[in-house]
Motif scaffolding. Structure first.
Motif, PDB file in Angstrom:
ATOM      1  N   GLU A   1      -2.393 -13.421   1.312  1.00 36.96           N
ATOM      2  CA  GLU A   1      -3.291 -12.314   0.978  1.00 36.96           C
ATOM      3  C   GLU A   1      -2.633 -11.368  -0.029  1.00 36.96           C
ATOM      4  O   GLU A   1      -3.249 -10.983  -1.027  1.00 36.96           O
ATOM      5  N   ALA A   2      -1.394 -11.010   0.212  1.00 36.93           N
ATOM      6  CA  ALA A   2      -0.677 -10.101  -0.682  1.00 36.93           C
ATOM      7  C   ALA A   2      -0.438 -10.727  -2.051  1.00 36.93           C
ATOM      8  O   ALA A   2      -0.586 -10.064  -3.087  1.00 36.93           O
TER       9      ALA A   2
ATOM     10  N   LYS B   1      -3.816 -10.872  -3.887  1.00 37.70           N
ATOM     11  CA  LYS B   1      -4.208  -9.532  -4.319  1.00 37.70           C
ATOM     12  C   LYS B   1      -3.399  -9.108  -5.538  1.00 37.70           C
ATOM     13  O   LYS B   1      -3.943  -8.555  -6.484  1.00 37.70           O
TER      14      LYS B   1
ATOM     15  N   TRP C   1     -12.946 -11.230   1.341  1.00 37.82           N
ATOM     16  CA  TRP C   1     -13.083 -10.059   0.476  1.00 37.82           C
ATOM     17  C   TRP C   1     -14.509  -9.918  -0.037  1.00 37.82           C
ATOM     18  O   TRP C   1     -14.987  -8.797  -0.214  1.00 37.82           O
TER      19      TRP C   1
ATOM     20  N   HIS D   1     -15.523  -6.375  -1.815  1.00 40.19           N
ATOM     21  CA  HIS D   1     -14.477  -6.127  -2.810  1.00 40.19           C
ATOM     22  C   HIS D   1     -14.675  -6.936  -4.087  1.00 40.19           C
ATOM     23  O   HIS D   1     -14.144  -6.579  -5.140  1.00 40.19           O
TER      24      HIS D   1
ATOM     25  N   GLU E   1     -13.726  -3.904  -6.620  1.00 41.07           N
ATOM     26  CA  GLU E   1     -12.695  -2.922  -6.280  1.00 41.07           C
ATOM     27  C   GLU E   1     -11.553  -2.998  -7.281  1.00 41.07           C
ATOM     28  O   GLU E   1     -11.371  -3.999  -7.963  1.00 41.07           O
TER      29      GLU E   1
ATOM     30  N   PHE F   1      -8.022  -3.798  -7.593  1.00 38.85           N
ATOM     31  CA  PHE F   1      -7.091  -4.564  -6.795  1.00 38.85           C
ATOM     32  C   PHE F   1      -5.665  -4.032  -6.848  1.00 38.85           C
ATOM     33  O   PHE F   1      -4.804  -4.489  -6.127  1.00 38.85           O
ATOM     34  N   SER F   2      -5.417  -3.023  -7.687  1.00 38.64           N
ATOM     35  CA  SER F   2      -4.100  -2.381  -7.709  1.00 38.64           C
ATOM     36  C   SER F   2      -3.959  -1.400  -6.543  1.00 38.64           C
ATOM     37  O   SER F   2      -2.854  -1.028  -6.184  1.00 38.64           O
ATOM     38  N   ASN F   3      -5.078  -0.976  -5.980  1.00 37.90           N
ATOM     39  CA  ASN F   3      -5.075  -0.017  -4.871  1.00 37.90           C
ATOM     40  C   ASN F   3      -5.224  -0.753  -3.541  1.00 37.90           C
ATOM     41  O   ASN F   3      -5.681  -1.890  -3.483  1.00 37.90           O
ATOM     42  N   ASP F   4      -4.873  -0.073  -2.467  1.00 36.13           N
ATOM     43  CA  ASP F   4      -5.115  -0.623  -1.148  1.00 36.13           C
ATOM     44  C   ASP F   4      -6.585  -0.467  -0.792  1.00 36.13           C
ATOM     45  O   ASP F   4      -7.206   0.534  -1.116  1.00 36.13           O
ATOM     46  N   PHE F   5      -7.141  -1.462  -0.147  1.00 37.65           N
ATOM     47  CA  PHE F   5      -8.520  -1.352   0.365  1.00 37.65           C
ATOM     48  C   PHE F   5      -8.605  -1.976   1.721  1.00 37.65           C
ATOM     49  O   PHE F   5      -7.703  -2.574   2.213  1.00 37.65           O
TER      50      PHE F   5
END
Length: 70
Positions: A4-5, A8, A47, A52, A64, A66-70
């Motif tokens: 996931e990380a 992202k 997602w 997202h 969304e 994708f550089s930010n947390d969601f």
């Protein structure tokens, strides 16, 4: 990092360099992050359900940042 990380981070990089439309296959994304197509597809679907991103026939549209947390 888990799948996931890694996914992202890859989408954040693609969003910064190419905008909100990603024209790569799920297989291509899997190859980039070192995962399988199936795993990438499952995560993208999660997602998409959360709003997202949208999965289209020939592209992925990122909603969304994708550089930010969601």
């Amino acid at each position: 990092l888990n799948v996931e990380a890694r996914l992202k981070a890859a989408l954040a990089h693609l969003q910064e360099t190419h905008g909100n439309t990603v024209r790569l296959t799920h297989q291509d994304l899997g190859n980039i992050i070192g995962s399988t197509r199936e795993t990438v597809s499952r995560q993208l679907k999660k997602w998409e359900r959360k709003g997202h991103l949208k999965i289209k026939k020939d592209r992925i549209v990122l909603i969304e940042n994708f550089s930010n947390d969601f």
